[in-house]
Design an enzyme around this catalytic site. Sequence first.
Site, PDB file in Angstrom:
ATOM      1  N   ASP B  17       0.688  -1.331   0.035  1.00  0.00           N
ATOM      2  CA  ASP B  17       0.049   0.089  -0.112  1.00  0.00           C
ATOM      3  C   ASP B  17       1.005   1.244   0.086  1.00  0.00           C
ATOM      4  OD1 ASP B  17      -2.249  -1.791   0.007  1.00  0.00           O
ATOM      5  OD2 ASP B  17      -3.022  -1.095   1.719  1.00  0.00           O
ATOM      6  N   ARG B  99       1.303   7.364  16.724  1.00  0.00           N
ATOM      7  CA  ARG B  99       1.014   8.382  15.535  1.00  0.00           C
ATOM      8  C   ARG B  99       1.901   9.564  15.913  1.00  0.00           C
ATOM      9  NH1 ARG B  99       0.625   4.022  12.759  1.00  0.00           N
ATOM     10  NH2 ARG B  99      -1.441   3.135  12.531  1.00  0.00           N
ATOM     11  N   ASP B 128      -6.340   7.459  12.403  1.00  0.00           N
ATOM     12  CA  ASP B 128      -5.217   7.542  12.253  1.00  0.00           C
ATOM     13  C   ASP B 128      -4.836   8.811  11.372  1.00  0.00           C
ATOM     14  OD1 ASP B 128      -4.300   5.747  14.065  1.00  0.00           O
ATOM     15  OD2 ASP B 128      -4.217   4.027  12.209  1.00  0.00           O
ATOM     16  N   SER B 182      -7.358  -5.999   8.826  1.00  0.00           N
ATOM     17  CA  SER B 182      -6.215  -4.993   8.741  1.00  0.00           C
ATOM     18  C   SER B 182      -5.294  -5.047  10.163  1.00  0.00           C
ATOM     19  CB  SER B 182      -6.859  -3.708   8.472  1.00  0.00           C
ATOM     20  OG  SER B 182      -5.935  -2.816   8.791  1.00  0.00           O
TER      21      SER B 182
END
Lengths: 407, 407, 407, 407
Positions: B17, B99, B128, B182
Amino acid sequence: MSDAPKKVVLAYSGGLDTSIILKWLQTEYGCEVITFTADLGQGEELEPARAKAELLGIKPENIHIVDVREEFVRDYVFPMFRANALYEGLYLLGTSIARPLISKHLVDIAHQHGADAVAHGATGKGNDQVRFELSAYALDPSIKVIAPWREWDLTSRTKLLEFAEANQIPIAKDKRGEAPFSVDANLLHTSSEGKALENPAEEAPEYVYQRTVSPEDAPDTPEYIEVTFERGDAVAINDQAMSPATILTALNDYGRKHGIGRLDFVENRFVGMKSRGIYETPGGTILLEAHRGIEQITLDAGAGHLKDSLMPRYAELIYNGFWFSPEREMLQAAIDKSQEHVTGTVRLKLYKGNVNTVGRWSDHSLYSEAHVTFEDDAGAYDQKDAAGFIRLNALRLKLLAARNAKF
Amino acid sequence: MSDAPKKVVLAYSGGLDTSIILKWLQTEYGCEVITFTADLGQGEELEPARAKAELLGIKPENIHIVDVREEFVRDYVFPMFRANALYEGLYLLGTSIARPLISKHLVDIAHQHGADAVAHGATGKGNDQVRFELSAYALDPSIKVIAPWREWDLTSRTKLLEFAEANQIPIAKDKRGEAPFSVDANLLHTSSEGKALENPAEEAPEYVYQRTVSPEDAPDTPEYIEVTFERGDAVAINDQAMSPATILTALNDYGRKHGIGRLDFVENRFVGMKSRGIYETPGGTILLEAHRGIEQITLDAGAGHLKDSLMPRYAELIYNGFWFSPEREMLQAAIDKSQEHVTGTVRLKLYKGNVNTVGRWSDHSLYSEAHVTFEDDAGAYDQKDAAGFIRLNALRLKLLAARNAKF
Amino acid sequence: MSDAPKKVVLAYSGGLDTSIILKWLQTEYGCEVITFTADLGQGEELEPARAKAELLGIKPENIHIVDVREEFVRDYVFPMFRANALYEGLYLLGTSIARPLISKHLVDIAHQHGADAVAHGATGKGNDQVRFELSAYALDPSIKVIAPWREWDLTSRTKLLEFAEANQIPIAKDKRGEAPFSVDANLLHTSSEGKALENPAEEAPEYVYQRTVSPEDAPDTPEYIEVTFERGDAVAINDQAMSPATILTALNDYGRKHGIGRLDFVENRFVGMKSRGIYETPGGTILLEAHRGIEQITLDAGAGHLKDSLMPRYAELIYNGFWFSPEREMLQAAIDKSQEHVTGTVRLKLYKGNVNTVGRWSDHSLYSEAHVTFEDDAGAYDQKDAAGFIRLNALRLKLLAARNAKF
Amino acid sequence: MSDAPKKVVLAYSGGLDTSIILKWLQTEYGCEVITFTADLGQGEELEPARAKAELLGIKPENIHIVDVREEFVRDYVFPMFRANALYEGLYLLGTSIARPLISKHLVDIAHQHGADAVAHGATGKGNDQVRFELSAYALDPSIKVIAPWREWDLTSRTKLLEFAEANQIPIAKDKRGEAPFSVDANLLHTSSEGKALENPAEEAPEYVYQRTVSPEDAPDTPEYIEVTFERGDAVAINDQAMSPATILTALNDYGRKHGIGRLDFVENRFVGMKSRGIYETPGGTILLEAHRGIEQITLDAGAGHLKDSLMPRYAELIYNGFWFSPEREMLQAAIDKSQEHVTGTVRLKLYKGNVNTVGRWSDHSLYSEAHVTFEDDAGAYDQKDAAGFIRLNALRLKLLAARNAKF
């Protein structure tokens, strides 16, 4: 001594200590004693308390033995669990929540009999004296509260036993020696504290636990149960509708069997010191997990976050004895308001000390697979909206960063 | 297109990705791409990311592969654990806390290279994107943030693969088909969500769990460990001093082995929807229990209760992406102030999914056996004080009861 | 009486009441008395206190007369004003904030002299006893605190005067009769309460006010002043730099002249009852308005809202006497963190009881005319962002409305 | 354009801007327009809005002109004042509280007419768009909301006037030029912002104030009024019972006359920027003071302190547009619970910008002269209780001090 009580309602267990208190009240104040013995689900026979009270000279019409289990769970335990209340992050408030109920009955019985005082057997170092007394005063500001442990001079085991013997109070053989620790029990929990448990560095011995098998001894195979809620309260297990006390009893059985709900804890008492307790809350621990599970899909984020932020204060109020206070009632009003759609079913896995939500469903669910899906959502959500959402949330941070960069 | 980015720092994992994003940035904007690949303890080799970036035409000096594990635990995980932070009562914030660190590095690298933009691979439905972007804007208000998933038209798996093939991006065999869910991983946790997990009524299959053995498969014998804290941070296990990342790694090993730290959770995303995640936080779950254990004897009641009441807001801020905000820093200042004496050792029992404090000791202990004891306390505490304490606490309740009785 | 104090530091005003206490301590306990008389800006000569102490037999080296005005404003008043602290919405805490400072000096002097006790002249019904004693115990857990008003039998004015006469304590003529109300004063405020003021339904007579002219008598023309702040603290008036106590003194002069800062208030005492007080806080009222004015442009929204939500608890802690508590210090750490850029100047209009911010400016301003303008903003803000912002904020409300519509 | 609205309910003032919107909706979407014009007490004739709507082609049955003043005060203003709500310490939320009411009517009318959309005239930079839209979505999750100011290209005054002329919209002479600032008014307040007021350093000129005389021009003699409350709501002035809107109107008259309720304020908008507004809330300012006054004697300390701590969040929710949210309703439930005995009368002095409580009385009073008195209290309060109260409150501080002394 015009201030002396004339008629006293005593929270009476039938045990040695409260029997001594009973006699002490009679001898110290020459007052009439009325006994109140509650079945809170502590798992003891109550009729012996009647016989013992009679033996100590209490008139039959002055002996009150009441099964309060449904009232306890319906009016105290369940409202508290709507809040997911935990004191200091971990304690399910099993002792705290029973005290206001007892005081309420003491005061009600006092009113029935025209008594001017109530008495309890809590010591002067603990929280329970506070809980009993604040509740009693909140319900009747003119009631007297007698706390013999703070008043008398029976300050050692020896003196207590001498008093008992001098007053023909029967002493069970196993009460001659001192118990290695002190126990409080009701349908919600069993607590153990004091003496053998006073060193918080040492692991509590297995024999302290009375209410649960150890996780090591629990079944090797997980068991699944489903708990159904309506408006925030548990109403059924595995589709079987039950009354509040019945449901908590059943959850206790599951918890006992699977070793769920043990807690070794050092807490801050309202009276200013730290103390160490061993708590067993088998059914309550399952109930908390289940309630959280059903709230996860039925409670709105704004409501949930507000609840979370109010909870510590709510729990502290209950712990400190302020159940019958306007601020607890205000918080309860807010919490109850949030529970109107907390209706649905949670599937739980019970295994060797663990209780985990593994599924939850509800007609009242706010979970929208259409919105959250990784698959095509057919326009339920426009990802471009997120850009604006983020940019406006960031605006003040950007202005701040630009400002701060100047200095 | 004067607004188009000229030089972009991309959070690059080396996977399919982000490789597509890398190429898309080059083709869509014609901009120079700089890659940042972090070792956050996710347990993957990072050097393949370097090779892949080079293959996609990134200049060696534009490839940044950095081991940030110590920084992550020391500057993000540990400060957060000082707060006992739990989002919505249960979630240990394993994704949320990583993050801001990534954004910080993206912005720092952008400054090194004179880049005008950063890019990330988060979708437009999740939290996110918010966390990456709020952090980036808070650190550099003039930075551009590019979120390809919100911009491009590669809206299906088929289109993505077509783009990859058209651009000579290698596709690993197992990436042809779609993953059943995921995954995000770092030293603190692994999260799994989406697709196969989207029905919150269905138990997550065992194969979802990647980070812990199941409690059923964990050892049949408990294991005891001792964790030592200094000023709120873990510094040693079983008396062996370790660095922050090392200690968390070791706790992860213990947790993995004993099946500790699994959570099946439905949470409220900041962007407005509910989502279901499966979290594994083995070491973090142990760390939270241990930290609470040491606070129990070293933290004052007033400080602890204030911390408890601030925690939900603190956790929400981190979840929502406001790590670099003045209000999070204000709360951190308060929390850190409370940790000055949170120093000592906790003994924990690990057994089949359970982690329980069974002992704690400290030179900084506030626990006073002299005060709490059931034995004679040699005058440390005067039980008579409790009478006055209760009467003054009751005064307003009595005045209230007298007033209310009139109506 | 081994528990009797041997050497006592007394908070001594030089007035009749504390002179009686001084003598009572000598006669009751036979202890050595050390006096501490503080210039807190109460506006009285302190040297007469020295003469009077000597007259009562205090050794010169045992007499401490200290000007603590700068310390008071710098270390107590200013930190508190950073929080915009108001108790129960209105009270500026003028008495509360002085008590911990006095206790600190009492304890420090006790340590200098090797004294084992401190004493104060607060009664057993008020808050001040709590504030003095909690502060003293927090600073020295082994100190004894003597509160004669709770101990002695001088329970009427007549008995007090008899004791004074019997002990050769001079009685000023105007102290023969009882004062119509009780007064406390320091640089921050003057409070009046009791007796003539005890009926909260009746307007306080004008003669109660000692610190301010009445708004009716204030000048008919407004006066403008500019107050400059640095990091949350006032540092200059009309561009003239001043020390903390000097600035508060100057603001008091402005407030007195313009009739600013009167408050007729019924408050909840920590000891459980309501009481009515008349407060005059001329400079403090101006300072609060000015501080809010400068925060309006220099403080971030997130920081400001967090501060606002913490303030009631902070104010309650100070009111209740918990200045020297870890939770107050935690809150202070958070508040102080927020003040790093609260720097700039506020223009205020003073007129007949009103103080209003009419302008504010700062190099640290976060106010962005570019963003807020009704004129063309040259792209500073994209109004389209608001659509996404609103839609994501609305998402949960829409899901909720759709759910609720089903029931 | 299948997504285009077919029938739209427009919040229509009859002024130039909303007339342009009306016409734009017709031309842009070809949709049927229904107008809603509310009498919120803004002090303008509404019938001209009917004539103008007809002129613009609206069918008579599609024109709704409604007097909502009683509903506004009873269901929105009064519940909010029960909370003593102030945004950022000072702002009485006069604009914020009117928006949900307008949205409620828009949605109700949409349902009556089978309309699929509502439209408002708020810009994309302000809070009102958020308030209108969150309210609308919360009441009908499927409604469309059209915000022309975020959509159209009429981005300058010139373009707007051209559009008006091209569409035969009459333009009042005084609307040719731009207003020097923007105004919003209702029964609670008048706000002015923008353009001439955008520099927060400059004092607002006197001509901005439309709702109050300046304090300088107010009467030289104070006026006293008495406001009576029942369960938290004002019900009478000077013993004269009045409806909610009537009472607020009367208080506005008092406030206007005495120059009460002006505020020059820089606030933080929900959309991320700071803005400066001039607010006039004459009656509301009196009402807040009066409500606080009656709470002082009728509200318990625990309830009051809880209310104070919840207020900032409650005010923020209203400011941000979350009136119709579960968390606002939860807080309202708590607040309303607290008001059950907030019944009694407050005496206020109004003088040149000041409004001060000078007396309060109530059958529901909790003020006990017997307890607080400086005179002999006949045993209502035992001062000795305070010693125990203080000692137990001090216990943890002493343990802490002893611990900290070791390090």
